[in-house]
Design a protein around this motif. Structure first.
Motif, mmCIF file in Angstrom:
data_model
loop_
_atom_site.group_PDB
_atom_site.id
_atom_site.type_symbol
_atom_site.label_atom_id
_atom_site.label_comp_id
_atom_site.label_asym_id
_atom_site.label_seq_id
_atom_site.Cartn_x
_atom_site.Cartn_y
_atom_site.Cartn_z
ATOM 1 N N GLY A 98 0.616 -1.292 -0.011
ATOM 2 C CA GLY A 98 -0.429 -0.148 -0.141
ATOM 3 C C GLY A 98 0.949 1.139 0.019
ATOM 4 O O GLY A 98 0.006 2.058 -0.175
ATOM 5 N N GLY A 99 2.142 1.227 0.204
ATOM 6 C CA GLY A 99 2.877 2.164 0.024
ATOM 7 C C GLY A 99 2.975 3.674 1.830
ATOM 8 O O GLY A 99 2.780 2.522 2.127
ATOM 9 N N GLU A 100 3.564 4.479 1.845
ATOM 10 C CA GLU A 100 3.666 5.045 2.760
ATOM 11 C C GLU A 100 2.288 5.746 3.072
ATOM 12 O O GLU A 100 1.417 6.495 1.490
ATOM 13 N N LEU A 101 2.473 5.892 3.772
ATOM 14 C CA LEU A 101 0.921 6.391 4.521
ATOM 15 C C LEU A 101 0.534 7.526 4.394
ATOM 16 O O LEU A 101 -0.066 8.036 4.025
ATOM 17 N N PHE A 102 1.723 8.590 4.621
ATOM 18 C CA PHE A 102 1.594 9.895 4.269
ATOM 19 C C PHE A 102 1.732 9.898 2.296
ATOM 20 O O PHE A 102 0.642 11.001 1.729
ATOM 21 N N ILE A 105 -2.303 9.223 1.764
ATOM 22 C CA ILE A 105 -2.891 10.504 2.171
ATOM 23 C C ILE A 105 -3.182 11.899 1.478
ATOM 24 O O ILE A 105 -4.360 12.845 0.453
ATOM 25 N N SER A 106 -1.504 11.960 0.870
ATOM 26 C CA SER A 106 -1.303 13.325 0.021
ATOM 27 C C SER A 106 -2.700 12.559 -1.552
ATOM 28 O O SER A 106 -2.369 13.853 -2.291
ATOM 29 N N GLU A 115 -10.065 10.416 10.547
ATOM 30 C CA GLU A 115 -9.454 9.950 9.952
ATOM 31 C C GLU A 115 -8.227 9.674 10.617
ATOM 32 O O GLU A 115 -7.487 8.356 10.761
ATOM 33 N N ALA A 116 -7.268 10.386 10.890
ATOM 34 C CA ALA A 116 -6.237 11.282 10.888
ATOM 35 C C ALA A 116 -5.802 10.505 11.813
ATOM 36 O O ALA A 116 -4.851 9.452 12.329
ATOM 37 N N ILE A 291 -5.287 19.659 3.825
ATOM 38 C CA ILE A 291 -4.528 18.906 2.852
ATOM 39 C C ILE A 291 -4.142 19.423 1.698
ATOM 40 O O ILE A 291 -2.871 18.911 1.351
ATOM 41 N N ASP A 292 -4.619 20.967 1.806
ATOM 42 C CA ASP A 292 -3.617 21.351 0.253
ATOM 43 C C ASP A 292 -2.356 21.903 1.347
ATOM 44 O O ASP A 292 -1.882 21.481 0.457
ATOM 45 N N ASN A 293 -1.696 22.255 2.880
ATOM 46 C CA ASN A 293 -0.904 22.341 2.655
ATOM 47 C C ASN A 293 -0.412 20.744 2.796
ATOM 48 O O ASN A 293 1.059 20.873 2.687
ATOM 49 N N PHE A 294 -0.695 20.423 3.534
ATOM 50 C CA PHE A 294 0.075 18.809 3.510
ATOM 51 C C PHE A 294 0.509 17.660 2.214
ATOM 52 O O PHE A 294 1.058 17.566 1.523
ATOM 53 N N LYS A 295 -0.864 18.347 1.275
ATOM 54 C CA LYS A 295 -0.010 18.071 -0.270
ATOM 55 C C LYS A 295 0.983 18.634 -0.688
ATOM 56 O O LYS A 295 2.535 18.078 -1.204
ATOM 57 N N ALA A 296 1.300 19.880 -0.358
ATOM 58 C CA ALA A 296 2.198 21.046 -1.129
ATOM 59 C C ALA A 296 4.128 20.087 0.179
ATOM 60 O O ALA A 296 4.589 20.241 -0.611
ATOM 61 N N PHE A 297 3.938 19.850 1.114
ATOM 62 C CA PHE A 297 4.460 19.019 2.295
ATOM 63 C C PHE A 297 5.500 18.525 1.272
ATOM 64 O O PHE A 297 6.492 18.365 0.608
ATOM 65 N N MET A 298 4.289 17.269 0.732
ATOM 66 C CA MET A 298 4.839 16.322 0.438
ATOM 67 C C MET A 298 5.658 16.541 -0.987
ATOM 68 O O MET A 298 6.200 15.919 -1.257
#
Ligand code: ATP
Length: 358
Positions: A98-102, A105-106, A115-116, A291-298
């Motif tokens: 399933g790959g990395e959790l992060f 989520i991204s 959920e988190a 989630i927007d910033n989380f995607k940017a982090f990833m």
């Protein structure tokens, strides 16, 4: 423990397939058990030979195996058997796909705190199993938190390469792990304990909720300084939709004194993980992760990883050139040293120089 490693060829019983990951001294490949068709992950760990620095020390390989053998939990990777050749030790592990959790989520457009907190809850249950057995993981970070498969939401903790048994008698100190995630006692070379993992849980939760890294500075020195000075905040820009319950959960982990830090049991019983009152449940229900910033982090993280590959390639070709010109002098090549720079994930192990934010 009886170090009964199988000496026969792995290929007799397993068909060896593609590479699915790599680490400091290890390559992980997908393998298929010939008799049943069942798939596993085989971690090929290169043995250190002589006084060199390439390869893992036998002592450390034995420790990783002994720790994995003493664990048995649905949120912790399982070890099935071990092979040994003159060059390598090969661990046959449960395969996670399933790959990395992060990364999972991204790919989402929305993630509620409920959920988190369920994901963090699973990490905590796996970690409780370790801690109940007096084992500290000491390398908890997003790369080591994987999902069993694409459909299940089942978490597996992997990579026990730095894990240690914690005892009253033994005083373990080490500067290791990835700067962003390590506890103050790691930075200041003080005694490590189970609480050292709890700090990392705080960092992981903070990033998951906000997409911001709490202590990350422009250099490794700055990151270390931020950690020991407890220099973090819940910036409104990133945390506007975060519940107070979640912030309280994190605050109890970012405690400098390891003895005063929340334990894994404290965390499992915290209202953010296990709400007791209706208003706690509602608070969690109405809060969402950024989630927007989380995607940017990833995205930043993937970019940094690819920059590392580019710089590694540059250095590899430089060292090959160097080697060509010095071969006649009988100098040993430096390729193996270079390999220690990990390709797919960012690890600043043993205080290796940190690359600056691009
Ligand atoms: P590190 O240098 O971070 O300590 P390592 O050499 O100890 O790494 P692992 O982290 O155990 O190696 O594995 C390297 C990579 O291989 C992981 O990041 C992951 O992507 C992949 N991997 C490891 N175990 C499994 C598994 N059981 N199933 C699928 N992939 C795996």
């Amino acid at each position: 423990d009886g170090y009964a490693f199988k000496k026969e060829s792995l290929e007799l019983t397993y068909e060896v397939g593609d590479d699915i990951g790599s680490g400091n001294f290890a390559v992980v490949r997908r393998v298929t058990y010939r008799d049943s068709g069942q798939e596993y992950a085989a971690k090929f760990i290169r043995k250190r030979r002589g006084g060199g620095r390439k390869g893992a020390r036998m002592e450390d390989i034995h420790k990783e195996i002994s720790i994995l053998r003493s664990l048995d939990h649905r949120n912790v990777i399982s070890l099935y058997e071990v092979f040994e050749t003159s060059q390598e030790v090969i661990l046959i592990l449960e395969l996670v796909t399933g790959g990395e959790l992060f990364d999972h989520i991204s790919r989402k457009d929305h993630l509620g705190e409920e959920e988190a907190s369920a994901f963090i809850g699973q990490i905590l249950h796996g970690l409780k199993h370790l801690h109940d057995n007096n084992i500290a993981h000491l390398d908890l970070k997003p790369e080591n938190i994987m999902l069993l498969d694409r459909n299940s939401q089942s978490i597996k903790l992997i990579d026990f390469g730095l894990a240690q048994r914690i005892s009253e008698k033994e005083d373990i100190r080490a500067l290791m792990g990835t700067a962003e995630f390590i506890a103050p006692e790691v930075v200041s070379y003080e005694r490590l304990s189970l609480a050292t993992d709890m700090w990392s849980i705080g960092v992981i939760t903070y990033i998951l909720l906000s997409g911001a890294s709490p202590f990350l500075g422009d250099s490794q020195q700055e990151t270390y300084h931020n950690i020991t000075a407890l220099n973090y905040e819940f910036d409104q820009e990133y945390f506007e939709n975060t519940s107070d319950l979640a912030k309280d959960f994190i605050r109890r982990l970012f405690v400098k004194n390891p003895r005063k830090r929340a334990t894994v049991d404290d965390c499992i019983n915290h209202a953010w993980i296990r709400p007791k009152k209706q208003n706690e449940e509602l608070q969690r229900k109405s809060a969402v992760i950024n989630i927007d910033n989380f995607k940017a982090f990833m995205a930043r993280k993937r970019w940094k990883q690819s920059m590392r590959v580019v710089s590694l390639c540059n250095r590899l070709s430089r060292s090959m050139l160097l080697r060509k010109s010095t071969d006649t002098l009988g100098s040993r090549n430096t390729l193996d040293e270079e390999r220690r720079e990990k390709l797919p994930s960012i690890t600043e192990r043993n205080a290796a120089p940190d690359s600056k934010e691009p």
